[in-house]
Write an enzyme that holds these catalytic residues in place. Structure first.
Site, short mmCIF file in Angstrom:
data_model
loop_
_atom_site.label_atom_id
_atom_site.label_comp_id
_atom_site.label_asym_id
_atom_site.label_seq_id
_atom_site.Cartn_x
_atom_site.Cartn_y
_atom_site.Cartn_z
N HIS A 32 62.50 28.98 29.03
CA HIS A 32 62.61 30.60 28.80
C HIS A 32 61.52 31.14 27.99
O HIS A 32 60.94 30.59 27.38
CB HIS A 32 63.75 31.25 27.81
CG HIS A 32 64.51 32.29 27.58
ND1 HIS A 32 64.05 33.17 28.87
CD2 HIS A 32 63.39 33.09 27.04
CE1 HIS A 32 64.30 34.08 28.54
NE2 HIS A 32 64.01 34.83 27.24
N GLN A 51 68.10 37.68 30.54
CA GLN A 51 68.30 36.04 31.44
C GLN A 51 68.78 34.80 29.99
O GLN A 51 69.61 34.20 30.72
CB GLN A 51 66.81 36.07 31.84
CG GLN A 51 66.62 37.40 33.35
CD GLN A 51 65.43 37.13 33.67
OE1 GLN A 51 64.19 36.38 33.53
NE2 GLN A 51 65.39 36.48 35.17
N GLY A 74 54.76 36.95 26.65
CA GLY A 74 53.32 38.08 27.15
C GLY A 74 52.96 37.29 28.68
O GLY A 74 51.53 37.49 28.78
N ASP A 107 49.38 35.73 35.01
CA ASP A 107 50.19 34.33 34.61
C ASP A 107 49.65 33.84 33.80
O ASP A 107 49.05 32.78 34.52
CB ASP A 107 51.17 34.45 35.46
CG ASP A 107 52.24 33.18 34.34
OD1 ASP A 107 52.35 33.22 33.65
OD2 ASP A 107 53.64 33.34 35.71
N ARG A 109 50.12 31.32 31.43
CA ARG A 109 51.38 29.64 31.61
C ARG A 109 51.01 29.19 31.63
O ARG A 109 50.44 29.05 32.98
CB ARG A 109 52.48 30.41 31.86
CG ARG A 109 53.38 31.36 30.50
CD ARG A 109 55.12 31.97 31.03
NE ARG A 109 54.76 32.29 32.01
CZ ARG A 109 55.99 33.38 33.10
NH1 ARG A 109 57.29 32.33 32.20
NH2 ARG A 109 56.31 33.71 33.97
N1 GTP Z 1 52.07 40.36 30.13
C1 GTP Z 1 53.57 40.65 30.47
N2 GTP Z 1 54.27 39.69 29.90
C2 GTP Z 1 55.73 40.50 30.05
C3 GTP Z 1 55.75 41.93 30.44
N3 GTP Z 1 56.68 42.46 30.36
C4 GTP Z 1 57.48 40.34 30.15
N4 GTP Z 1 56.48 40.18 29.95
C5 GTP Z 1 56.53 38.84 29.30
O1 GTP Z 1 57.30 37.38 30.42
C6 GTP Z 1 57.98 36.27 29.75
C7 GTP Z 1 59.01 36.05 31.05
O2 GTP Z 1 58.28 36.24 32.19
P1 GTP Z 1 58.83 36.40 33.37
O3 GTP Z 1 57.44 37.38 34.72
O4 GTP Z 1 60.15 37.71 32.99
O5 GTP Z 1 59.94 35.70 34.46
P2 GTP Z 1 59.92 34.31 34.67
O6 GTP Z 1 60.05 33.39 33.45
O7 GTP Z 1 57.67 33.90 35.16
O8 GTP Z 1 60.82 33.78 36.03
P3 GTP Z 1 62.28 33.80 35.25
O9 GTP Z 1 63.02 32.39 35.18
O10 GTP Z 1 62.95 33.99 36.47
O11 GTP Z 1 63.14 34.49 34.11
C8 GTP Z 1 58.12 36.81 28.83
O12 GTP Z 1 56.64 35.47 28.10
C9 GTP Z 1 57.99 37.99 28.24
O13 GTP Z 1 57.40 38.05 26.92
C10 GTP Z 1 54.95 42.54 30.88
O14 GTP Z 1 54.98 44.29 30.96
N5 GTP Z 1 53.18 42.76 30.60
#
Ligand code: GTP
Length: 186
Positions: A32, A51, A74, A107, A109
């Site tokens: 997460h 989630q 983010g 992204d 990450r």
């Molecule tokens: N840059 C940015 N980050 C966001 C935004 N909304 C949520 N986040 C960040 O997105 C991250 C979560 O990523 P997501 O792309 O929503 O989902 P994921 O973790 O890749 O995928 P799942 O495992 O399916 O949840 C968290 O770090 C949130 O802080 C936004 O509008 N812009």
């Protein structure tokens, strides 16, 4: 509960386990990414808090599992930049365009930090709760088996519908409850 300092950074991550996770069988798990606004402040702009809650509930139901709470606020750009991205989104940009306009990748990450965390916990195989194929690929490349991808579709509301459509259409998230590929108006 386990805490981890990411090598070469000041970032501290948390792993929460439930039951015996080191017996070699695939573990129900969630990576997460930190979302202060969704996870702690119940923002409806994203699906993050829902989630997190859904994943913890699934682990409780299973009686065994792991949550890695990763300090990747983010999608790796940090809290203040995410709030700047929200301002751009309020002016019409989508979540990907906003990141790019701020000078970041869509992204940012990096999941390499998960390997020492999972190794420390004795976990080599996961039933991964995610809609994001990049997480599955990243773990596989690290040598962690993803025995199964468990969809985690929850928290759809009028405030995050466009955001989720963009994730499905531009970031490849597998969100079968949305119209994939379509980027809709609010
Ligand atoms: N840059 C940015 N980050 C966001 C935004 N909304 C949520 N986040 C960040 O997105 C991250 C979560 O990523 P997501 O792309 O929503 O989902 P994921 O973790 O890749 O995928 P799942 O495992 O399916 O949840 C968290 O770090 C949130 O802080 C936004 O509008 N812009």
């Amino acid at each position: 509960m386990h805490g981890f300092r990411e090598e070469g950074t000041e970032k501290e991550h948390v792993a929460l386990t439930f039951g015996d996770v080191s017996d070699g069988a695939p573990v129900l798990g969630r990576l997460h990414s930190e979302c202060l606004t969704g996870d702690a402040l119940f923002s409806l702009r994203c699906d993050c808090g829902f989630q997190l809650e859904g994943a913890l509930q699934a682990i409780a139901n299973e009686g065994r599992g792991v949550l890695l709470y990763l300090r990747q606020e983010g999608r790796g750009i940090g809290l203040l930049n995410k709030i700047r991205a929200y301002e751009l989104q309020d002016a019409g940009a989508d979540t990907v365009e906003a990141n790019l306009r701020l000078g970041f990748a869509e992204d940012q990450r990096d999941y390499r930090l998960c390997l020492p965390m999972l190794q420390h916990l004795g976990i080599s195989s996961l039933k991964l709760m995610t809609n994001n194929p990049r997480k599955v690929n990243a773990l596989t490349e690290l040598g962690i088996q993803v025995a199964e991808r468990v969809p985690l579709q929850t928290g759809l509301n009028p405030h995050n519908h466009r955001y989720l459509l963009t994730k499905a259409g531009k970031l490849g998230h597998m969100l079968g409850n949305l119209h994939q590929g379509e980027v809709a108006e609010d």
